[in-house]
Design a protein around this motif. Structure first.
Motif, mmCIF file in Angstrom:
data_model
loop_
_atom_site.group_PDB
_atom_site.id
_atom_site.type_symbol
_atom_site.label_atom_id
_atom_site.label_comp_id
_atom_site.label_asym_id
_atom_site.label_seq_id
_atom_site.Cartn_x
_atom_site.Cartn_y
_atom_site.Cartn_z
ATOM 1 N N VAL A 79 0.840 -1.203 0.000
ATOM 2 C CA VAL A 79 0.000 0.000 0.000
ATOM 3 C C VAL A 79 0.873 1.249 0.000
ATOM 4 C CG1 VAL A 79 -1.562 1.350 1.451
ATOM 5 C CG2 VAL A 79 -2.044 -1.028 1.011
ATOM 6 N N GLU A 80 1.920 1.249 0.802
ATOM 7 C CA GLU A 80 2.791 2.426 0.877
ATOM 8 C C GLU A 80 3.600 2.612 -0.397
ATOM 9 O OE1 GLU A 80 2.765 4.857 3.070
ATOM 10 O OE2 GLU A 80 1.108 3.781 4.014
ATOM 11 N N GLY A 88 0.205 9.554 1.501
ATOM 12 C CA GLY A 88 1.081 10.673 1.795
ATOM 13 C C GLY A 88 0.382 12.012 1.944
ATOM 14 N N LYS A 89 -0.948 12.020 2.083
ATOM 15 C CA LYS A 89 -1.684 13.272 2.214
ATOM 16 C C LYS A 89 -2.288 13.374 3.607
ATOM 17 C CE LYS A 89 -2.931 13.700 -2.631
ATOM 18 N NZ LYS A 89 -4.017 13.718 -3.604
ATOM 19 N N SER A 90 -2.343 14.596 4.112
ATOM 20 C CA SER A 90 -2.986 14.835 5.399
ATOM 21 C C SER A 90 -4.497 14.889 5.194
ATOM 22 C CB SER A 90 -2.494 16.148 5.999
ATOM 23 O OG SER A 90 -2.953 17.234 5.210
ATOM 24 N N ALA A 121 2.673 1.375 -3.694
ATOM 25 C CA ALA A 121 1.853 1.562 -4.896
ATOM 26 C C ALA A 121 0.767 2.617 -4.738
ATOM 27 C CB ALA A 121 1.214 0.236 -5.302
ATOM 28 N N GLY A 122 0.312 2.864 -3.529
ATOM 29 C CA GLY A 122 -0.775 3.821 -3.323
ATOM 30 C C GLY A 122 -2.097 3.115 -3.155
ATOM 31 N N ARG A 123 -2.952 3.737 -2.368
ATOM 32 C CA ARG A 123 -4.223 3.107 -2.035
ATOM 33 C C ARG A 123 -5.170 3.045 -3.231
ATOM 34 N NH1 ARG A 123 -0.990 4.642 1.519
ATOM 35 N NH2 ARG A 123 -1.431 4.933 3.697
ATOM 36 N N ARG A 124 -5.316 4.167 -3.897
ATOM 37 C CA ARG A 124 -6.274 4.238 -5.007
ATOM 38 C C ARG A 124 -5.904 3.275 -6.127
ATOM 39 N NH1 ARG A 124 -7.080 7.362 -9.768
ATOM 40 N NH2 ARG A 124 -9.277 7.803 -10.109
ATOM 41 N N SER A 125 -4.622 3.252 -6.498
ATOM 42 C CA SER A 125 -4.211 2.379 -7.608
ATOM 43 C C SER A 125 -4.393 0.905 -7.252
ATOM 44 C CB SER A 125 -2.766 2.667 -8.018
ATOM 45 O OG SER A 125 -1.893 2.490 -6.926
ATOM 46 N N LEU A 126 -4.104 0.512 -6.016
ATOM 47 C CA LEU A 126 -4.336 -0.876 -5.611
ATOM 48 C C LEU A 126 -5.821 -1.202 -5.567
ATOM 49 C CD1 LEU A 126 -1.743 -1.568 -2.794
ATOM 50 C CD2 LEU A 126 -1.868 -2.613 -5.042
ATOM 51 N N PHE A 127 -6.616 -0.252 -5.097
ATOM 52 C CA PHE A 127 -8.061 -0.459 -5.046
ATOM 53 C C PHE A 127 -8.619 -0.651 -6.450
ATOM 54 C CE2 PHE A 127 -12.472 1.182 -4.309
ATOM 55 C CZ PHE A 127 -12.866 0.173 -3.455
ATOM 56 N N LEU A 128 -8.212 0.216 -7.377
ATOM 57 C CA LEU A 128 -8.693 0.105 -8.763
ATOM 58 C C LEU A 128 -8.188 -1.176 -9.426
ATOM 59 C CD1 LEU A 128 -8.318 3.804 -9.944
ATOM 60 C CD2 LEU A 128 -10.442 2.566 -9.467
#
Length: 167
Positions: free
Chosen positions: A6-7, A135-137, A9-16
């Motif tokens: 997750v850290e 990585g976003k608040s 690749a990113g959450r959105r890309s893994l979800f999609l």
């Protein structure tokens, strides 16, 4: 393993990616079940599709919503949001578990076409509405939602108050 993935690749890309993989697997299961009476080897296609469906679920839609829900809400409403998300998750699992046999009896080999259609809707919704939270608040994520809903020039709260005082 999922935390590191997750850290990276990113959450959105893994979800999609998980949703799309599940969609393709559901289509493959449907094709395998429809053609099973004509080709005996389609049972292997169905089995591989089921395994891939579970793998893609565990890559994306299984764990990622828990990350995203925790990051979309500030500290105050976060526990309530996670409780609502958990309730929705388990309620939907219960409904699918209780109704699947009846739906399978009604739809026959096309039962997974329903899942494929729903997965397509979920994919499109996530693609157009769910932001990347890696990585976003909380404030940055909230700003992304505000930009999508406001007209072309987003005003800060202070600017709105100044406009009221001048009027």
């Amino acid at each position: 393993l999922q935390v590191f993935l997750v850290e990276k690749a990113g959450r959105r890309s893994l979800f999609l990616a998980g949703l799309m993989g599940m969609l393709i697997s559901a289509v493959a299961m449907t094709v395998g079940l429809v053609l099973l009476s004509q080709f005996a080897w389609m049972s292997y296609v169905s089995m591989v599709a089921i395994f891939l469906f579970v793998i893609f679920f565990e890559v994306g839609p299984g764990p990622i919503p828990w990350f995203i829900v925790a990051e979309l809400f500030s500290q105050g409403p976060r526990p309530a949001a996670i409780a609502v998300a958990g309730f929705c998750n388990w309620a939907c699992n219960f409904i699918v578990g209780m109704c699947f046999q009846y739906i399978a009896d009604l739809c026959g080999p096309y039962v997974f076409a329903i899942f494929a259609a729903l997965l397509l809707v979920f994919f499109l919704f996530a693609y157009f509405k769910v932001p990347e939270t890696k990585g976003k608040s909380f404030e940055e994520i909230a700003a992304v939602f505000r930009r999508k809903k406001l007209p072309s020039k987003a005003m800060t709260e202070l600017e709105v108050l100044r406009g009221r005082e001048e009027a």
